[in-house]
Design an enzyme around this catalytic site. Structure first.
Site, PDB file in Angstrom:
ATOM      1  N   HIS A   4      -9.876  -5.311  10.561  1.00 31.25           N
ATOM      2  CA  HIS A   4     -10.560  -4.898   9.550  1.00 31.25           C
ATOM      3  C   HIS A   4     -11.976  -4.631   9.428  1.00 31.25           C
ATOM      4  CE1 HIS A   4      -7.032  -8.174   9.244  1.00 31.25           C
ATOM      5  NE2 HIS A   4      -7.359  -8.029   7.527  1.00 31.25           N
ATOM      6  N   GLU A  26       0.608  -1.002  -0.036  1.00 29.58           N
ATOM      7  CA  GLU A  26       0.157   0.224  -0.395  1.00 29.58           C
ATOM      8  C   GLU A  26       1.168   1.521   0.139  1.00 29.58           C
ATOM      9  OE1 GLU A  26      -3.106  -3.089   0.917  1.00 29.58           O
ATOM     10  OE2 GLU A  26      -0.008  -2.224   1.201  1.00 29.58           O
TER      11      GLU A  26
END
Length: 327
Positions: free
Chosen positions: A129, A60
């Site tokens: 998450h 990322e």
């Protein structure tokens, strides 16, 4: 108008903007060959080719930085994070580079970039998450934050974000992808960033919210209607820029406010809303503002505990009754 899903509305917006502007491209993990982790980019690789729809390694920080560099030289990247939880690995590029470059360069480098992906809890994805990531981004000046709740808003706001000259964090509710709604079939259907929308008119109490909890607010409003209570639901749609005028207007109309969000209570967006109302509309309040949020804990994995931690319709109804002094 056509009834399509939230996912399909995003796909339409991406396709139309890539078609419209040669400088627009999509980049992220599995966006090309796999059609996206949530199938938002389905069919785009076949239609536009690998130069416009680019698969990346699991890095990322790396591909977010590549996107910032591309924006600096005049391209308009759309960076997909498989989930905004993973964007924390790229916060240096998003906050220290994208959000600040225009200011630090004295206006020499506009950064027209969109960071998009799902946010918030889904179903038993556990603590790492399941975070509503809005607070991390709205804190920083220089980046806009959009949180659409409906398919129509998803399409119109994403198109606006791609065309905008500033970086935009575009946060899609993880449980919204299959939600259906009417969407204009128009290549130029654009909703300006920073304009809230009254999703339901009412006169007794206002629920101010954004993103996935908009649907909780509407369900709570329908339940309270059976008891003779008319609830107004204000969907902020964007947290930066924030539609201050719309917030003040609904406070002055109903005089009672519930702030609803899916994140943690401590320094959440609702804190800013309460502070704004305190500063600008205190004399219009007939009751203190009540906030409804996630429990102040990491999201549990166990289904029963996860349900207890999330905001739900009953908690929203109870909050409305509290500001109405009905409980």
């Amino acid at each position: 108008m056509a009834e399509i899903t939230y996912r399909e509305a995003l796909n339409q917006a991406l396709a139309e903007e890539i078609e419209r502007d040669d400088s627009v491209f999509l980049m992220g993990e599995e966006v090309a060959e796999y059609d996206g982790a949530y199938k938002v980019s389905k069919g785009l690789l076949e239609r536009f080719g690998e130069r416009r729809v680019v698969d990346t390694p699991i890095s990322e920080l790396g591909f977010a930085g590549l996107g910032v560099g591309a924006a600096m030289v005049g391209l308009r990247p759309i960076i997909e994070f498989m989930t905004f939880n993973f964007s924390f690995l790229a916060l240096d590029q998003v906050i220290n580079s994208a959000a600040k470059m225009f200011y630090m360069s004295g206006g020499q480098y506009p950064i027209p970039i969109v960071f998009r992906g799902p946010t918030g809890a889904a179903l038993q994805l556990s603590a790492q998450h399941s975070q509503a990531c809005q607070s991390w981004y709205v804190h920083a000046p220089g980046i806009k934050v959009a949180c659409p709740a409906t398919p129509a808003d998803a399409k119109g706001l994403l198109k606006a974000a791609v065309r905008d000259g500033d970086p935009v964090a575009f946060m899609e509710g993880e449980l919204l992808y299959n939600v259906k709604g009417e969407v204009p079939d128009d290549d130029d259907y654009v909703i300006p960033l920073g304009v809230a929308d009254v999703k339901r008119e009412g006169k007794d109490v206002s629920i101010i919210t954004h993103g996935a909890p908009v649907h909780l607010a509407l369900q709570a409003a329908a339940k309270l209607e059976k008891e003779g209570v008319e609830v107004e639901v204000l969907d902020l749609r964007c947290l930066r820029p924030l539609d201050v005028d719309a917030i003040l207007a609904t406070v002055k109309k109903t005089n009672r406010v519930v702030s609803l969000e899916e994140g943690w209570p401590f320094v959440g967006p609702g804190s800013q809303i309460v502070g704004l109302i305190q500063d600008e509309a205190f004399d219009y309040l007939d009751a203190p503002v009540v906030r409804v949020t996630q429990a102040d804990v990491p999201m549990p994995y166990a289904k029963n505990l996860e349900q207890l931690a999330k905001p739900d319709v009953d908690r929203v109804v109870a909050a409305c009754n509290r500001v109405l002094y009905r409980s």
